[in-house]
Scaffold this motif. Sequence first.
Motif, short mmCIF file in Angstrom:
data_model
loop_
_atom_site.label_atom_id
_atom_site.label_comp_id
_atom_site.label_asym_id
_atom_site.label_seq_id
_atom_site.Cartn_x
_atom_site.Cartn_y
_atom_site.Cartn_z
N THR A 143 -14.48 15.64 0.67
CA THR A 143 -13.31 15.16 -0.07
C THR A 143 -12.42 14.30 0.82
OG1 THR A 143 -13.37 17.12 -1.48
CG2 THR A 143 -11.31 15.87 -1.44
N ALA A 144 -12.21 14.74 2.06
CA ALA A 144 -11.41 13.95 2.99
C ALA A 144 -12.06 12.60 3.27
CB ALA A 144 -11.22 14.72 4.29
N LEU A 145 -13.36 12.57 3.38
CA LEU A 145 -14.08 11.32 3.62
C LEU A 145 -13.90 10.36 2.44
CD1 LEU A 145 -16.02 9.74 5.46
CD2 LEU A 145 -17.89 10.85 4.25
N VAL A 146 -14.03 10.88 1.23
CA VAL A 146 -13.89 10.05 0.03
C VAL A 146 -12.46 9.52 -0.10
CG1 VAL A 146 -13.92 10.11 -2.50
CG2 VAL A 146 -15.80 11.11 -1.21
N LEU A 147 -11.47 10.38 0.10
CA LEU A 147 -10.08 9.96 -0.02
C LEU A 147 -9.71 8.95 1.07
CD1 LEU A 147 -8.32 13.30 -0.97
CD2 LEU A 147 -8.87 11.37 -2.45
N THR A 148 -10.26 9.10 2.24
CA THR A 148 -10.02 8.13 3.31
C THR A 148 -10.62 6.78 2.94
OG1 THR A 148 -10.02 9.89 4.95
CG2 THR A 148 -10.38 7.66 5.75
N ALA A 149 -11.82 6.79 2.40
CA ALA A 149 -12.47 5.54 2.00
C ALA A 149 -11.68 4.85 0.88
CB ALA A 149 -13.90 5.80 1.56
N ILE A 150 -11.13 5.63 -0.03
CA ILE A 150 -10.34 5.06 -1.13
C ILE A 150 -9.03 4.48 -0.61
CG2 ILE A 150 -9.03 5.69 -3.20
CD1 ILE A 150 -11.26 7.66 -3.86
N ALA A 151 -8.45 5.09 0.41
CA ALA A 151 -7.12 4.68 0.89
C ALA A 151 -7.15 3.48 1.81
CB ALA A 151 -6.46 5.86 1.61
N VAL A 152 -8.29 3.04 2.27
CA VAL A 152 -8.34 1.94 3.23
C VAL A 152 -7.78 0.65 2.63
CG1 VAL A 152 -9.92 0.42 4.49
CG2 VAL A 152 -10.20 2.89 4.62
N GLY A 153 -8.15 0.32 1.44
CA GLY A 153 -7.68 -0.91 0.79
C GLY A 153 -6.17 -0.96 0.61
N PRO A 154 -5.57 0.06 0.00
CA PRO A 154 -4.11 0.03 -0.15
C PRO A 154 -3.36 0.00 1.18
CG PRO A 154 -5.05 1.61 -1.67
CD PRO A 154 -6.16 1.15 -0.79
N PHE A 155 -3.86 0.67 2.21
CA PHE A 155 -3.18 0.64 3.49
C PHE A 155 -3.29 -0.73 4.15
CE2 PHE A 155 -3.14 5.31 3.39
CZ PHE A 155 -1.80 5.50 3.69
N ARG A 156 -4.39 -1.42 3.94
CA ARG A 156 -4.50 -2.79 4.47
C ARG A 156 -3.53 -3.72 3.76
NH1 ARG A 156 -11.00 -3.57 5.40
NH2 ARG A 156 -11.07 -2.27 7.26
N ARG A 157 -3.39 -3.55 2.43
CA ARG A 157 -2.41 -4.36 1.71
C ARG A 157 -1.00 -4.05 2.17
NH1 ARG A 157 -5.50 -2.91 -2.83
NH2 ARG A 157 -3.80 -1.60 -3.57
N LEU A 158 -0.71 -2.78 2.43
CA LEU A 158 0.59 -2.39 2.92
C LEU A 158 0.88 -3.01 4.28
CD1 LEU A 158 3.15 -0.57 2.70
CD2 LEU A 158 1.81 1.19 3.85
N ALA A 159 -0.11 -3.00 5.16
CA ALA A 159 0.07 -3.61 6.49
C ALA A 159 0.32 -5.10 6.37
CB ALA A 159 -1.15 -3.32 7.35
N ALA A 160 -0.39 -5.76 5.45
CA ALA A 160 -0.18 -7.20 5.26
C ALA A 160 1.21 -7.47 4.70
CB ALA A 160 -1.24 -7.75 4.32
N THR A 161 1.66 -6.64 3.78
CA THR A 161 3.00 -6.81 3.22
C THR A 161 4.07 -6.59 4.28
OG1 THR A 161 2.20 -6.07 1.07
CG2 THR A 161 4.57 -6.02 1.41
#
Length: 66
Positions: free
Chosen positions: A35-53
Motif C-alpha cells: 500500500t505504501a508503494l502504491v501511494l508513493t507511486a501515485i503521489a509522485v506526479g502531484p509533488f512534482r507539480r507542487l515543486a514546479a509551482t
Amino acid sequence: VSALLAASSAGFFGLSVISGVFGSLSVLAVAASVTALVLTAIAVGPFRRLAATRRKLRDAGYDLDL
C-alpha cells in the motif's frame, strides 16, 4: 524507500512461511508495504507539480520558504 520496504517485508514473509512460522502480522506487513508503494507511486506526479509551482512562485518573488 517504499520499494525497499515492500521487498524486505515480502522476503521476510517468504522466509517465515518456509520456516513454518506463519503469522497474520506478516501478512499485514506485506499489505501495508505494498500500500505504501502504491501511494508513493501515485503521489509522485502531484509533488512534482507542487515543486514546479513553488519554483515559479519563488522566481516571481514570492518566496514562501516552506
